[in-house]
Design a protein around this motif. Structure first.
Motif, mmCIF file in Angstrom:
data_model
loop_
_atom_site.group_PDB
_atom_site.id
_atom_site.type_symbol
_atom_site.label_atom_id
_atom_site.label_comp_id
_atom_site.label_asym_id
_atom_site.label_seq_id
_atom_site.Cartn_x
_atom_site.Cartn_y
_atom_site.Cartn_z
ATOM 1 N N VAL A 158 6.662 -6.258 13.339
ATOM 2 C CA VAL A 158 7.432 -5.367 12.462
ATOM 3 C C VAL A 158 6.593 -5.036 11.230
ATOM 4 N N SER A 159 6.457 -3.741 10.946
ATOM 5 C CA SER A 159 5.698 -3.311 9.773
ATOM 6 C C SER A 159 6.686 -2.949 8.658
ATOM 7 N N ILE A 160 6.422 -3.454 7.461
ATOM 8 C CA ILE A 160 7.373 -3.277 6.350
ATOM 9 C C ILE A 160 6.637 -2.716 5.126
ATOM 10 N N LEU A 161 7.263 -1.719 4.493
ATOM 11 C CA LEU A 161 6.736 -1.149 3.250
ATOM 12 C C LEU A 161 7.735 -1.521 2.149
ATOM 13 N N PRO A 162 7.322 -2.345 1.172
ATOM 14 C CA PRO A 162 8.318 -2.847 0.208
ATOM 15 C C PRO A 162 9.111 -1.759 -0.518
ATOM 16 N N ASP A 163 8.466 -0.630 -0.870
ATOM 17 C CA ASP A 163 9.220 0.467 -1.491
ATOM 18 C C ASP A 163 8.981 1.732 -0.668
ATOM 19 N N LEU A 164 10.037 2.246 -0.091
ATOM 20 C CA LEU A 164 9.875 3.410 0.802
ATOM 21 C C LEU A 164 9.401 4.660 0.058
ATOM 22 N N GLY A 223 0.874 -1.169 0.000
ATOM 23 C CA GLY A 223 0.000 0.000 0.000
ATOM 24 C C GLY A 223 0.901 1.205 0.000
ATOM 25 N N VAL A 224 0.556 2.226 0.770
ATOM 26 C CA VAL A 224 1.424 3.413 0.827
ATOM 27 C C VAL A 224 1.861 3.686 2.273
ATOM 28 N N HIS A 225 2.768 4.652 2.409
ATOM 29 C CA HIS A 225 3.499 4.858 3.650
ATOM 30 C C HIS A 225 2.583 4.997 4.877
ATOM 31 N N PHE A 226 1.517 5.841 4.761
ATOM 32 C CA PHE A 226 0.697 6.068 5.958
ATOM 33 C C PHE A 226 0.029 4.775 6.422
ATOM 34 N N MET A 227 -0.232 3.858 5.489
ATOM 35 C CA MET A 227 -0.880 2.585 5.852
ATOM 36 C C MET A 227 0.080 1.723 6.674
ATOM 37 N N LEU A 245 8.671 -6.710 -3.574
ATOM 38 C CA LEU A 245 8.030 -7.666 -2.658
ATOM 39 C C LEU A 245 8.927 -8.898 -2.476
ATOM 40 N N ALA A 246 9.471 -9.386 -3.580
ATOM 41 C CA ALA A 246 10.383 -10.542 -3.483
ATOM 42 C C ALA A 246 11.596 -10.173 -2.624
ATOM 43 N N TRP A 247 12.098 -8.979 -2.811
ATOM 44 C CA TRP A 247 13.285 -8.521 -2.067
ATOM 45 C C TRP A 247 13.030 -8.499 -0.552
ATOM 46 N N VAL A 306 14.268 -5.397 6.075
ATOM 47 C CA VAL A 306 14.558 -4.178 5.303
ATOM 48 C C VAL A 306 13.267 -3.371 5.191
ATOM 49 N N ASN A 307 13.412 -2.081 5.084
ATOM 50 C CA ASN A 307 12.275 -1.158 4.914
ATOM 51 C C ASN A 307 11.259 -1.225 6.050
ATOM 52 N N ARG A 308 11.778 -1.293 7.270
ATOM 53 C CA ARG A 308 10.856 -1.267 8.412
ATOM 54 C C ARG A 308 10.283 0.142 8.586
ATOM 55 N N ILE A 309 9.008 0.217 8.891
ATOM 56 C CA ILE A 309 8.383 1.510 9.183
ATOM 57 C C ILE A 309 8.131 1.547 10.686
#
Ligand code: 13P
Ligand code: SF4
Length: 364
Positions: free
Chosen positions: A91-97, A74-78, A327-329, A340-343
């Motif tokens: 741990v919350s992760i956003l695949p692309d920051l 989704g997007v960052h705020f989510m 997503l694979a990454w 990686v990409n923890r929010i």
């Protein structure tokens, strides 16, 4: 744990390779991971989601999930909301920051605090104004609402939230989306003259003291760049061709589009409504293209025609940033023991933001 895998090594992978790797990584991680997918995600990502939904439904899924890792497509705020509502060890992760939301970026804490302070020159803000932030906003704005007796709303509950807000104080400051605020307020019977637009950057938001005193809702001058592309003339042209067609729009569309729509609803509500329609129904839909295309394919065999409202392509470019490669990454890194990409929302903001979110969730 090994050294983190680099995104550069995924960038050139074919989607099909990524799909196989995502499936394999998910299998290895089992119930340690849950993937949440917003309806605007592209098909190649959406198909991997364990739960799909609108912002409210996904926030509830994040709150109830027991998974160690919540990967938010989704997007960052989510992803921030998922971090705030989940337990500290999750741990919350956003695949692309870079997957942000341009509307959320239209309001920031400094300008909202300035607005609050300027409104305070005219009103007793702490007893007269309830701040409401649309969930499409940064965590520190949710925290602002938590601190000032305010609340969060989504596109599916904005009417209940406004009703609650008016039981607390007689005015509302609504940010960042003016259209959701106006469309919802109007449907509750608040006349347009009692909803004024606050233009950040102008003294007193470009309003007179008189206008502020008379207003019931003060709307921040924000909008969604995707939904603003839908225009009332698109509906008129379509209706000329198909007079019996029904029109359904997201409440981030402008007032004129919502006025010409038969139904207004969140992404989840749009899906439910169209799915429940009789064969032979024709719908014109005013929301993001990936979702509408998927709905069109789904409904075609059931004899329901789904059309996209705009003649031009209106995709949410930031939602689109999440691709199978990212997503694979993130998933393969989790398999290797790397996050990686923890929010992670700072603790103090998270505490107050949670108050505003909990108030919303408690309203059912
Ligand atoms: P929904 O909560 O309706 O899914 O909306 C989220 C969004 O960003 C729409 O632009
Ligand atoms: Fe933000 Fe608009 Fe994209 Fe929704 S569609 S995430 S409001 S930019």
């Amino acid at each position: 744990m090994t050294a983190a895998l680099a995104i550069q090594d995924y960038a050139l992978l074919e989607d099909a390779d990524c799909t196989a790797r995502i499936v394999a990584a998910k299998e290895k991680l089992g119930d340690r991971v849950v993937i949440l997918g917003h309806h605007y995600q592209r098909d190649e990502v959406f198909r991997h989601a364990d739960f799909t939904g609108d912002s409210l439904k996904l926030a509830r899924e994040a709150a109830r999930s027991g998974a160690e890792y919540i990967v938010f497509c989704g997007v960052h705020f989510m992803a921030e909301v998922a971090d705030i509502l989940s337990r500290p060890e999750q741990v919350s992760i956003l695949p692309d920051l870079a997957a942000g939301c341009s509307m959320a970026d239209m309001a920031d804490l400094a300008r909202v605090e300035k607005c609050w302070q300027e409104l305070g020159q005219v009103l007793e803000v702490e007893t007269e104004v309830t701040p409401i932030t649309y969930i499409n906003s940064a965590a520190d704005l949710k925290a602002f609402c938590g601190r000032h007796g305010g609340i969060v709303c989504t596109s599916s509950n904005a009417a209940w939230i406004l009703e609650w807000a008016f039981t607390q104080r007689r005015k509302v400051l609504f940010f960042p989306d003016q259209h959701l605020g106006r469309n919802t307020g109007y449907r509750m019977g608040i006349p347009l003259e009692e909803m004024v637009v606050w233009r950040p950057g102008k003294p007193l938001g470009g309003l007179t003291e008189e206008q502020i005193r008379k207003a019931r809702i003060i709307l921040w001058e924000g909008f969604c760049s995707v939904h603003q592309m839908f225009r009332p003339e698109h509906i008129d042209r379509f209706k000329e061709k198909y007079p019996d067609a029904r029109v359904i729009s997201h409440p981030e569309c402008c007032f004129e589009v919502c006025q010409k729509s038969d139904v207004i609803g969140s992404t989840e509500a749009i899906l439910k409504t169209v799915r429940a329609s009789e064969p032979g129904t024709r719908w014109l839909v005013g929301t993001e293209l990936n979702m509408v295309n998927r709905l069109r394919q789904e409904m075609k065999p059931r004899g329901v025609d789904v059309h996209f409202m705009s003649p031009t392509v209106c995709m949410c470019s930031t939602m689109f940033r999440t691709d199978p490669q990212h997503l694979a990454w993130v998933l393969e890194n989790l398999v290797e023991g790397n996050v990686v990409n923890r929010i992670q929302v700072p603790e103090e903001d998270a505490r107050y933001a949670k108050q505003a979110l909990d108030r919303m969730l408690a309203l059912g």
